[in-house]
Design a protein around this motif. Structure first.
Motif, PDB file in Angstrom:
ATOM      1  N   ILE A 117      -3.064  16.152 -16.941  1.00  0.00           N
ATOM      2  CA  ILE A 117      -4.331  16.730 -16.486  1.00  0.00           C
ATOM      3  C   ILE A 117      -4.520  16.484 -14.993  1.00  0.00           C
ATOM      4  CG2 ILE A 117      -6.847  16.635 -16.705  1.00  0.00           C
ATOM      5  CD1 ILE A 117      -6.386  15.686 -19.623  1.00  0.00           C
ATOM      6  N   GLU A 118      -4.555  17.589 -14.259  1.00  0.00           N
ATOM      7  CA  GLU A 118      -4.921  17.570 -12.844  1.00  0.00           C
ATOM      8  C   GLU A 118      -5.343  18.983 -12.477  1.00  0.00           C
ATOM      9  OE1 GLU A 118      -3.354  16.645  -8.327  1.00  0.00           O
ATOM     10  OE2 GLU A 118      -2.135  15.996 -10.007  1.00  0.00           O
ATOM     11  N   PRO A 119      -6.488  19.118 -11.801  1.00  0.00           N
ATOM     12  CA  PRO A 119      -6.920  20.475 -11.425  1.00  0.00           C
ATOM     13  C   PRO A 119      -5.965  21.084 -10.406  1.00  0.00           C
ATOM     14  CG  PRO A 119      -8.392  18.810 -10.504  1.00  0.00           C
ATOM     15  CD  PRO A 119      -7.404  18.092 -11.362  1.00  0.00           C
ATOM     16  N   GLN A 120      -5.887  22.407 -10.406  1.00  0.00           N
ATOM     17  CA  GLN A 120      -4.987  23.109  -9.479  1.00  0.00           C
ATOM     18  C   GLN A 120      -5.215  22.698  -8.037  1.00  0.00           C
ATOM     19  OE1 GLN A 120      -5.641  27.307 -10.332  1.00  0.00           O
ATOM     20  NE2 GLN A 120      -3.502  27.457 -10.939  1.00  0.00           N
ATOM     21  N   GLU A 121      -6.476  22.526  -7.669  1.00  0.00           N
ATOM     22  CA  GLU A 121      -6.801  22.208  -6.286  1.00  0.00           C
ATOM     23  C   GLU A 121      -6.620  20.731  -5.955  1.00  0.00           C
ATOM     24  OE1 GLU A 121     -10.829  22.512  -8.473  1.00  0.00           O
ATOM     25  OE2 GLU A 121      -8.790  23.214  -8.716  1.00  0.00           O
ATOM     26  N   GLY A 122      -6.245  19.925  -6.926  1.00  0.00           N
ATOM     27  CA  GLY A 122      -6.078  18.484  -6.714  1.00  0.00           C
ATOM     28  C   GLY A 122      -7.405  17.766  -6.884  1.00  0.00           C
ATOM     29  N   TRP A 123      -7.337  16.473  -7.161  1.00  0.00           N
ATOM     30  CA  TRP A 123      -8.556  15.712  -7.429  1.00  0.00           C
ATOM     31  C   TRP A 123      -9.466  15.592  -6.211  1.00  0.00           C
ATOM     32  CZ3 TRP A 123     -10.093  15.591 -12.045  1.00  0.00           C
ATOM     33  CH2 TRP A 123      -9.212  15.470 -13.114  1.00  0.00           C
ATOM     34  N   ASP A 124      -8.895  15.527  -5.013  1.00  0.00           N
ATOM     35  CA  ASP A 124      -9.740  15.364  -3.827  1.00  0.00           C
ATOM     36  C   ASP A 124     -10.613  16.586  -3.559  1.00  0.00           C
ATOM     37  OD1 ASP A 124      -8.982  12.742  -3.260  1.00  0.00           O
ATOM     38  OD2 ASP A 124      -7.236  13.410  -2.118  1.00  0.00           O
ATOM     39  N   ALA A 125     -10.182  17.763  -4.003  1.00  0.00           N
ATOM     40  CA  ALA A 125     -10.944  18.990  -3.787  1.00  0.00           C
ATOM     41  C   ALA A 125     -11.744  19.420  -5.026  1.00  0.00           C
ATOM     42  CB  ALA A 125     -10.007  20.122  -3.367  1.00  0.00           C
ATOM     43  N   PHE A 126     -11.461  18.839  -6.167  1.00  0.00           N
ATOM     44  CA  PHE A 126     -12.088  19.245  -7.424  1.00  0.00           C
ATOM     45  C   PHE A 126     -13.588  18.940  -7.409  1.00  0.00           C
ATOM     46  CE2 PHE A 126     -13.107  18.297 -11.976  1.00  0.00           C
ATOM     47  CZ  PHE A 126     -12.902  19.570 -12.479  1.00  0.00           C
ATOM     48  N   GLU A 127     -14.388  19.944  -7.764  1.00  0.00           N
ATOM     49  CA  GLU A 127     -15.844  19.784  -7.807  1.00  0.00           C
ATOM     50  C   GLU A 127     -16.410  20.071  -9.185  1.00  0.00           C
ATOM     51  OE1 GLU A 127     -17.827  21.854  -4.660  1.00  0.00           O
ATOM     52  OE2 GLU A 127     -16.489  21.028  -3.142  1.00  0.00           O
ATOM     53  N   GLY A 128     -15.562  20.117 -10.183  1.00  0.00           N
ATOM     54  CA  GLY A 128     -15.999  20.403 -11.542  1.00  0.00           C
ATOM     55  C   GLY A 128     -15.570  21.793 -11.958  1.00  0.00           C
ATOM     56  N   PRO A 129     -15.776  22.103 -13.231  1.00  0.00           N
ATOM     57  CA  PRO A 129     -15.384  23.434 -13.699  1.00  0.00           C
ATOM     58  C   PRO A 129     -16.265  24.503 -13.075  1.00  0.00           C
ATOM     59  CG  PRO A 129     -16.483  22.196 -15.453  1.00  0.00           C
ATOM     60  CD  PRO A 129     -16.337  21.271 -14.281  1.00  0.00           C
ATOM     61  N   PRO A 130     -15.753  25.736 -12.993  1.00  0.00           N
ATOM     62  CA  PRO A 130     -16.554  26.838 -12.449  1.00  0.00           C
ATOM     63  C   PRO A 130     -17.853  27.002 -13.248  1.00  0.00           C
ATOM     64  CG  PRO A 130     -14.300  27.548 -12.905  1.00  0.00           C
ATOM     65  CD  PRO A 130     -14.449  26.166 -13.454  1.00  0.00           C
ATOM     66  N   GLU A 131     -18.872  27.540 -12.591  1.00  0.00           N
ATOM     67  CA  GLU A 131     -20.179  27.690 -13.247  1.00  0.00           C
ATOM     68  C   GLU A 131     -20.098  28.464 -14.551  1.00  0.00           C
ATOM     69  OE1 GLU A 131     -23.570  28.827 -10.915  1.00  0.00           O
ATOM     70  OE2 GLU A 131     -22.782  27.749  -9.176  1.00  0.00           O
ATOM     71  N   GLU A 132     -19.279  29.522 -14.588  1.00  0.00           N
ATOM     72  CA  GLU A 132     -19.195  30.314 -15.823  1.00  0.00           C
ATOM     73  C   GLU A 132     -18.607  29.483 -16.963  1.00  0.00           C
ATOM     74  OE1 GLU A 132     -15.609  31.429 -13.256  1.00  0.00           O
ATOM     75  OE2 GLU A 132     -17.741  31.272 -12.922  1.00  0.00           O
ATOM     76  N   THR A 133     -17.704  28.569 -16.647  1.00  0.00           N
ATOM     77  CA  THR A 133     -17.148  27.687 -17.674  1.00  0.00           C
ATOM     78  C   THR A 133     -18.205  26.700 -18.126  1.00  0.00           C
ATOM     79  OG1 THR A 133     -14.959  27.876 -16.682  1.00  0.00           O
ATOM     80  CG2 THR A 133     -15.299  26.055 -18.200  1.00  0.00           C
ATOM     81  N   GLN A 134     -18.963  26.159 -17.198  1.00  0.00           N
ATOM     82  CA  GLN A 134     -20.023  25.216 -17.551  1.00  0.00           C
ATOM     83  C   GLN A 134     -21.034  25.873 -18.477  1.00  0.00           C
ATOM     84  OE1 GLN A 134     -21.743  23.398 -14.079  1.00  0.00           O
ATOM     85  NE2 GLN A 134     -19.759  22.774 -13.297  1.00  0.00           N
ATOM     86  N   ALA A 135     -21.386  27.135 -18.202  1.00  0.00           N
ATOM     87  CA  ALA A 135     -22.354  27.842 -19.038  1.00  0.00           C
ATOM     88  C   ALA A 135     -21.818  27.996 -20.454  1.00  0.00           C
ATOM     89  CB  ALA A 135     -22.683  29.200 -18.436  1.00  0.00           C
ATOM     90  N   VAL A 136     -20.551  28.302 -20.602  1.00  0.00           N
ATOM     91  CA  VAL A 136     -19.950  28.458 -21.928  1.00  0.00           C
ATOM     92  C   VAL A 136     -19.925  27.115 -22.646  1.00  0.00           C
ATOM     93  CG1 VAL A 136     -17.800  28.959 -23.156  1.00  0.00           C
ATOM     94  CG2 VAL A 136     -18.567  30.468 -21.321  1.00  0.00           C
ATOM     95  N   LEU A 137     -19.571  26.064 -21.919  1.00  0.00           N
ATOM     96  CA  LEU A 137     -19.466  24.750 -22.536  1.00  0.00           C
ATOM     97  C   LEU A 137     -20.818  24.186 -22.954  1.00  0.00           C
ATOM     98  CD1 LEU A 137     -16.791  23.094 -20.213  1.00  0.00           C
ATOM     99  CD2 LEU A 137     -16.457  24.002 -22.516  1.00  0.00           C
ATOM    100  N   THR A 138     -21.873  24.541 -22.271  1.00  0.00           N
ATOM    101  CA  THR A 138     -23.180  23.966 -22.588  1.00  0.00           C
ATOM    102  C   THR A 138     -24.040  24.856 -23.463  1.00  0.00           C
ATOM    103  OG1 THR A 138     -24.115  24.827 -20.525  1.00  0.00           O
ATOM    104  CG2 THR A 138     -23.250  22.576 -20.474  1.00  0.00           C
TER     105      THR A 138
END
Length: 144
Positions: A117-138
């Motif tokens: 597990i590592e985001p494509q942009e790397g951990w230093d640039a990662f700001e969480g899942p995209p808003e549309e993913t957050q909406a689906v998850l919540t």
């Protein structure tokens, strides 16, 4: 004979409950470690999980991972307890604050890396899942 069937059934139910508890803790632990692995995500002002909450999930994970480690047969990705145990030691001594110690950040990243597990942009640039993913998850499904 009936007693043996009942005993086997009870054992199966206990194993299913143990697995469910483990998976719940494991998923929470992945979320917690992603939070600590990403300085940007942590800096957004989200509340830090308590030390007790983190230790609870590590304590649920470590014995099961140790069992997997003992029974490893080479057919899957090797899971070890080394990173989780180190994180447990680090979080035991951790005092929640604004700055997350570098050894916790690195430990969280190493733990997640063990699962690929590592985001494509790397951990230093990662700001969480995209808003549309957050909406689906919540979102919760509408009751039928």
């Amino acid at each position: 004979m009936e007693d043996a069937k009942m005993s086997a059934h009870n054992t199966e139910i206990e194993q299913q409950a143990r697995f469910k508890d483990f998976m719940t803790s494991f998923m929470c632990l992945l979320d917690i470690m992603a939070f600590f692995a990403s300085p940007r995500l942590a800096a957004r002002g989200a509340s830090l999980p308590s030390r007790e909450h983190i230790l609870q999930h590590l304590d649920a994970y470590i014995p099961v991972a140790a069992e997997w480690e003992r029974n490893y047969d080479g057919s899957t990705r090797r899971i070890t307890t080394a990173h989780a145990q180190k994180l447990r030691d680090l979080f035991s001594a951790w005092m929640p604050g604004v700055d997350i110690p570098a050894d916790i950040v690195q430990g969280a990243r190493a733990f997640l890396d063990e699962f690929g597990i590592e985001p494509q942009e790397g951990w230093d640039a990662f700001e969480g899942p995209p808003e549309e993913t957050q909406a689906v998850l919540t979102s919760k499904p509408d009751p039928q």
